[in-house]
Design a protein around this motif. Structure first.
Motif, PDB file in Angstrom:
ATOM      1  N   LEU A  39       0.702  -1.080   0.027  1.00 26.35           N
ATOM      2  CA  LEU A  39      -0.028   0.095   0.072  1.00 26.35           C
ATOM      3  C   LEU A  39       0.980   1.225   0.088  1.00 26.35           C
ATOM      4  O   LEU A  39       0.614   1.990  -0.727  1.00 26.35           O
ATOM      5  CB  LEU A  39      -1.055   0.022   1.233  1.00 26.35           C
TER       6      LEU A  39
ATOM      7  N   TRP B 233      -4.318   8.284  -7.164  1.00 25.48           N
ATOM      8  CA  TRP B 233      -4.961   7.296  -6.865  1.00 25.48           C
ATOM      9  C   TRP B 233      -5.061   6.660  -5.518  1.00 25.48           C
ATOM     10  O   TRP B 233      -3.896   6.380  -5.169  1.00 25.48           O
ATOM     11  CB  TRP B 233      -4.922   6.169  -8.078  1.00 25.48           C
ATOM     12  N   GLN B 234      -5.951   6.669  -4.771  1.00 23.51           N
ATOM     13  CA  GLN B 234      -5.949   6.421  -3.201  1.00 23.51           C
ATOM     14  C   GLN B 234      -6.655   5.023  -3.026  1.00 23.51           C
ATOM     15  O   GLN B 234      -7.855   4.854  -3.668  1.00 23.51           O
ATOM     16  CB  GLN B 234      -6.463   7.371  -2.329  1.00 23.51           C
ATOM     17  N   SER B 235      -5.762   4.117  -2.537  1.00 26.32           N
ATOM     18  CA  SER B 235      -6.374   2.828  -2.349  1.00 26.32           C
ATOM     19  C   SER B 235      -6.594   2.465  -0.913  1.00 26.32           C
ATOM     20  O   SER B 235      -6.332   1.483  -0.318  1.00 26.32           O
ATOM     21  CB  SER B 235      -5.467   1.744  -2.892  1.00 26.32           C
ATOM     22  N   TYR B 236      -6.618   3.683  -0.042  1.00 29.06           N
ATOM     23  CA  TYR B 236      -6.806   3.484   1.310  1.00 29.06           C
ATOM     24  C   TYR B 236      -7.969   4.368   1.921  1.00 29.06           C
ATOM     25  O   TYR B 236      -8.372   5.430   0.892  1.00 29.06           O
ATOM     26  CB  TYR B 236      -5.389   3.921   2.111  1.00 29.06           C
TER      27      TYR B 236
ATOM     28  N   ASN C 247       2.341   1.599  -3.471  1.00 28.70           N
ATOM     29  CA  ASN C 247       1.170   2.157  -4.474  1.00 28.70           C
ATOM     30  C   ASN C 247       0.759   3.297  -4.493  1.00 28.70           C
ATOM     31  O   ASN C 247       0.782   4.386  -5.171  1.00 28.70           O
ATOM     32  CB  ASN C 247      -0.342   1.168  -4.344  1.00 28.70           C
ATOM     33  N   THR C 248       0.613   3.817  -2.985  1.00 24.73           N
ATOM     34  CA  THR C 248       0.345   5.479  -2.637  1.00 24.73           C
ATOM     35  C   THR C 248       1.567   6.159  -3.212  1.00 24.73           C
ATOM     36  O   THR C 248       1.405   7.315  -3.899  1.00 24.73           O
ATOM     37  CB  THR C 248       0.194   5.404  -1.330  1.00 24.73           C
TER      38      THR C 248
END
Length: 160
Positions: free
Chosen positions: A99, A113-116, A102-103
């Motif tokens: 994470l 793009w936020q995956s959290y 990715n961040t």
């Protein structure tokens, strides 16, 4: 009721009124005509180990990659170590490496793009000194690349 009209108009005026002044200032800076920050620029160049001479495209590319790589690395470390850093009142643990990676890539490339889950995942420190700073420098990097491309195209036209 009146706020629905006044606030958007006030916002538009606050954005649009300084635009000609800022645009004129940026033009003078990019053309080398405004040098009031020259002492800061010279100090920064000295810290980076360069003399500010003209760069070819390979030097530009290397500088861009080094700068973005450093930004990525610092943000990645901030996100991984946020549990040990200050300004973490919720005592949030560091992000797992996937994470964080990715961040950091997302903010480095200005895709954001936020995956959290925002405030439930990133501490105040990580948001202020990691994500917000990277938001700014990724956009600034894009402007620097645009200026470099325009500069090179302008040089090619002068030489032709």
């Amino acid at each position: 009721m009146w706020q629905e009209i006044i606030y958007p108009v006030a916002f538009a005026l606050l954005v649009l009124l300084p635009a000609p002044l800022l645009g004129s200032y940026m033009y003078r800076v990019f053309e080398g005509k405004s040098r009031w920050l020259a002492p800061v620029e010279r100090a920064t160049l000295a810290c980076c180990g360069t003399d500010g001479r003209e760069q070819d495209w390979k030097s530009y590319a290397l500088s861009l990659l080094a700068f973005n790589g450093a930004g990525f690395g610092l943000l990645f470390l901030i996100l991984m170590a946020q549990g040990l850093l200050p300004l973490n009142p919720q005592q949030l643990p560091g992000l797992n490496w996937q994470l964080a990676f990715n961040t950091a890539v997302s903010f480095m490339t200005n895709t954001n793009w936020q995956s959290y889950g925002g405030e439930t995942t990133a501490s105040h420190f990580a948001q202020m000194f990691g994500l917000t700073v990277q938001n700014f420098v990724s956009a600034a990097t894009g402007i620097a690349v645009a200026v470099a491309v325009v500069h090179v195209v302008g040089q090619a036209e002068v030489q032709a």
